[in-house]
Design a protein around this motif. Structure first.
Motif, PDB file in Angstrom:
ATOM      1  N   PHE A   1      -6.085  48.069 -20.210  1.00  0.00           N
ATOM      2  CA  PHE A   1      -6.684  47.892 -20.667  1.00  0.00           C
ATOM      3  C   PHE A   1      -8.721  47.808 -20.757  1.00  0.00           C
ATOM      4  O   PHE A   1      -9.053  48.816 -20.868  1.00  0.00           O
ATOM      5  CB  PHE A   1      -6.692  46.702 -21.100  1.00  0.00           C
ATOM      6  CG  PHE A   1      -7.168  45.689 -22.654  1.00  0.00           C
ATOM      7  CD1 PHE A   1      -7.092  46.370 -23.894  1.00  0.00           C
ATOM      8  CD2 PHE A   1      -8.409  44.603 -22.281  1.00  0.00           C
ATOM      9  CE1 PHE A   1      -7.920  45.967 -25.058  1.00  0.00           C
ATOM     10  CE2 PHE A   1      -9.059  44.503 -24.316  1.00  0.00           C
ATOM     11  CZ  PHE A   1      -9.273  45.042 -24.795  1.00  0.00           C
ATOM     12  N   TRP A   2      -8.719  46.742 -19.223  1.00  0.00           N
ATOM     13  CA  TRP A   2     -10.272  46.814 -19.328  1.00  0.00           C
ATOM     14  C   TRP A   2     -10.225  48.100 -18.044  1.00  0.00           C
ATOM     15  O   TRP A   2     -11.501  48.358 -18.347  1.00  0.00           O
ATOM     16  CB  TRP A   2      -9.609  45.698 -17.676  1.00  0.00           C
ATOM     17  CG  TRP A   2      -9.720  44.308 -18.998  1.00  0.00           C
ATOM     18  CD1 TRP A   2      -8.882  43.454 -18.584  1.00  0.00           C
ATOM     19  CD2 TRP A   2     -10.918  43.436 -19.679  1.00  0.00           C
ATOM     20  NE1 TRP A   2      -9.309  42.242 -19.530  1.00  0.00           N
ATOM     21  CE2 TRP A   2     -10.127  42.730 -20.200  1.00  0.00           C
ATOM     22  CE3 TRP A   2     -12.007  44.462 -19.867  1.00  0.00           C
ATOM     23  CZ2 TRP A   2     -10.932  42.378 -21.547  1.00  0.00           C
ATOM     24  CZ3 TRP A   2     -12.231  43.967 -21.168  1.00  0.00           C
ATOM     25  CH2 TRP A   2     -12.184  43.082 -21.236  1.00  0.00           C
ATOM     26  N   TRP A   3      -9.710  49.281 -17.659  1.00  0.00           N
ATOM     27  CA  TRP A   3     -10.234  50.079 -17.134  1.00  0.00           C
ATOM     28  C   TRP A   3     -10.067  51.301 -17.952  1.00  0.00           C
ATOM     29  O   TRP A   3     -11.332  51.855 -17.756  1.00  0.00           O
ATOM     30  CB  TRP A   3      -8.930  50.583 -16.099  1.00  0.00           C
ATOM     31  CG  TRP A   3      -8.882  50.716 -14.458  1.00  0.00           C
ATOM     32  CD1 TRP A   3      -7.503  49.783 -14.273  1.00  0.00           C
ATOM     33  CD2 TRP A   3      -9.815  50.032 -13.770  1.00  0.00           C
ATOM     34  NE1 TRP A   3      -8.307  49.333 -12.740  1.00  0.00           N
ATOM     35  CE2 TRP A   3      -9.410  49.537 -12.736  1.00  0.00           C
ATOM     36  CE3 TRP A   3     -11.430  50.334 -14.046  1.00  0.00           C
ATOM     37  CZ2 TRP A   3      -9.895  48.959 -11.382  1.00  0.00           C
ATOM     38  CZ3 TRP A   3     -12.071  50.485 -12.530  1.00  0.00           C
ATOM     39  CH2 TRP A   3     -11.352  49.810 -11.287  1.00  0.00           C
ATOM     40  N   VAL A   4     -10.062  51.487 -18.792  1.00  0.00           N
ATOM     41  CA  VAL A   4     -10.092  52.116 -20.696  1.00  0.00           C
ATOM     42  C   VAL A   4     -11.349  51.826 -20.796  1.00  0.00           C
ATOM     43  O   VAL A   4     -12.009  52.329 -21.170  1.00  0.00           O
ATOM     44  CB  VAL A   4      -9.206  52.503 -21.346  1.00  0.00           C
ATOM     45  CG1 VAL A   4      -8.878  53.230 -22.524  1.00  0.00           C
ATOM     46  CG2 VAL A   4      -7.707  52.784 -20.631  1.00  0.00           C
ATOM     47  N   ALA A   5     -11.520  49.888 -21.556  1.00  0.00           N
ATOM     48  CA  ALA A   5     -12.702  49.661 -21.803  1.00  0.00           C
ATOM     49  C   ALA A   5     -14.213  49.927 -20.694  1.00  0.00           C
ATOM     50  O   ALA A   5     -14.987  50.361 -21.420  1.00  0.00           O
ATOM     51  CB  ALA A   5     -12.748  48.055 -21.870  1.00  0.00           C
ATOM     52  N   LEU A   6     -13.369  50.094 -19.844  1.00  0.00           N
ATOM     53  CA  LEU A   6     -14.801  50.494 -18.525  1.00  0.00           C
ATOM     54  C   LEU A   6     -15.177  51.658 -18.744  1.00  0.00           C
ATOM     55  O   LEU A   6     -16.927  51.796 -18.634  1.00  0.00           O
ATOM     56  CB  LEU A   6     -14.672  50.176 -16.952  1.00  0.00           C
ATOM     57  CG  LEU A   6     -15.001  50.210 -15.727  1.00  0.00           C
ATOM     58  CD1 LEU A   6     -16.400  49.253 -16.047  1.00  0.00           C
ATOM     59  CD2 LEU A   6     -14.929  50.232 -14.322  1.00  0.00           C
ATOM     60  N   ALA A   7     -14.596  52.335 -18.694  1.00  0.00           N
ATOM     61  CA  ALA A   7     -14.833  53.580 -18.848  1.00  0.00           C
ATOM     62  C   ALA A   7     -14.975  54.055 -20.052  1.00  0.00           C
ATOM     63  O   ALA A   7     -16.384  55.130 -20.567  1.00  0.00           O
ATOM     64  CB  ALA A   7     -13.375  55.191 -18.172  1.00  0.00           C
ATOM     65  N   ALA A   8     -14.900  53.754 -21.338  1.00  0.00           N
ATOM     66  CA  ALA A   8     -15.650  54.100 -22.362  1.00  0.00           C
ATOM     67  C   ALA A   8     -16.763  53.121 -22.579  1.00  0.00           C
ATOM     68  O   ALA A   8     -18.296  54.016 -23.213  1.00  0.00           O
ATOM     69  CB  ALA A   8     -15.013  53.303 -23.671  1.00  0.00           C
ATOM     70  N   ALA A   9     -17.159  52.436 -21.864  1.00  0.00           N
ATOM     71  CA  ALA A   9     -18.990  52.198 -21.834  1.00  0.00           C
ATOM     72  C   ALA A   9     -19.900  52.776 -20.697  1.00  0.00           C
ATOM     73  O   ALA A   9     -20.452  52.635 -21.241  1.00  0.00           O
ATOM     74  CB  ALA A   9     -18.599  50.253 -21.035  1.00  0.00           C
ATOM     75  N   GLY A  10     -19.263  53.039 -19.970  1.00  0.00           N
ATOM     76  CA  GLY A  10     -19.813  54.270 -18.799  1.00  0.00           C
ATOM     77  C   GLY A  10     -20.070  55.414 -19.876  1.00  0.00           C
ATOM     78  O   GLY A  10     -21.294  55.806 -19.642  1.00  0.00           O
TER      79      GLY A  10
END
Length: 166
Positions: free
Chosen positions: A54-63
């Motif tokens: 969940f959080w790795w995808v959220a980080l990618a989207a934020a990046g």
């Protein structure tokens, strides 16, 4: 109630997880594994997703969104007040990056959040009020807090009932 689910479904040990097995969550997923699993199960709401997924995808989207915002800011700084010519190019590219990333990550994130709800042993239908209340001013802020809470809650072994069965 937890004992009932543990007796009904075998709870696999953490060491037996295969990153290519999309039917169960991958605890401790790396950035690359999380993104591969996200796009491999893009529109799948069945199953579960771990916190790391969940959080790795959220980080990618934020990046990706940050790149779009920086491009827009650069374009606006270059063009100044006239807003003409080739100086608009970074702004246009930034807007395109934001639109495409919003579409790509937005659709998949709905299913990812539902799978995350399953991992904490909650029905995916809990996403419906989040989806409906999100656009409402002030209430939308509480929706963001709810999504953060969903992301940080620990996995519940009873959530295995949401795993796909062969």
């Amino acid at each position: 109630m937890t004992d009932y689910y543990q007796q009904q479904y075998e709870v696999p040990t953490a060491g037996t997880r295969n990153p290519d097995d999309l039917t169960s969550p991958l605890y401790g997923a790396t950035f690359g594994q999380a993104l591969r699993r996200f796009f491999a199960s893009y529109l799948t709401s069945a199953g579960r997703a771990s916190r790391s997924e969940f959080w790795w995808v959220a980080l990618a989207a934020a990046g990706v969104s940050a790149v779009g915002i920086v491009l827009i800011a650069i374009g606006n700084a270059i063009t100044g007040d006239d807003g003409s010519g080739a100086a608009m190019f970074p702004t246009i590219i930034g807007v395109v990056v934001l639109l495409v990333s919003g579409f790509v990550f937005g659709l998949g994130s709905i299913c990812l959040t539902i799978r995350r709800l399953h991992d904490i042993n909650a029905s995916g239908w809990w996403y419906l009020p989040i989806f409906l209340l999100g656009p409402i001013p002030l209430v939308g802020f509480l929706v963001y807090i709810a999504i953060i809470v969903i992301g940080v809650l620990p996995s519940n072994p009873s959530g295995i009932r949401f795993d796909a069965r062969s």
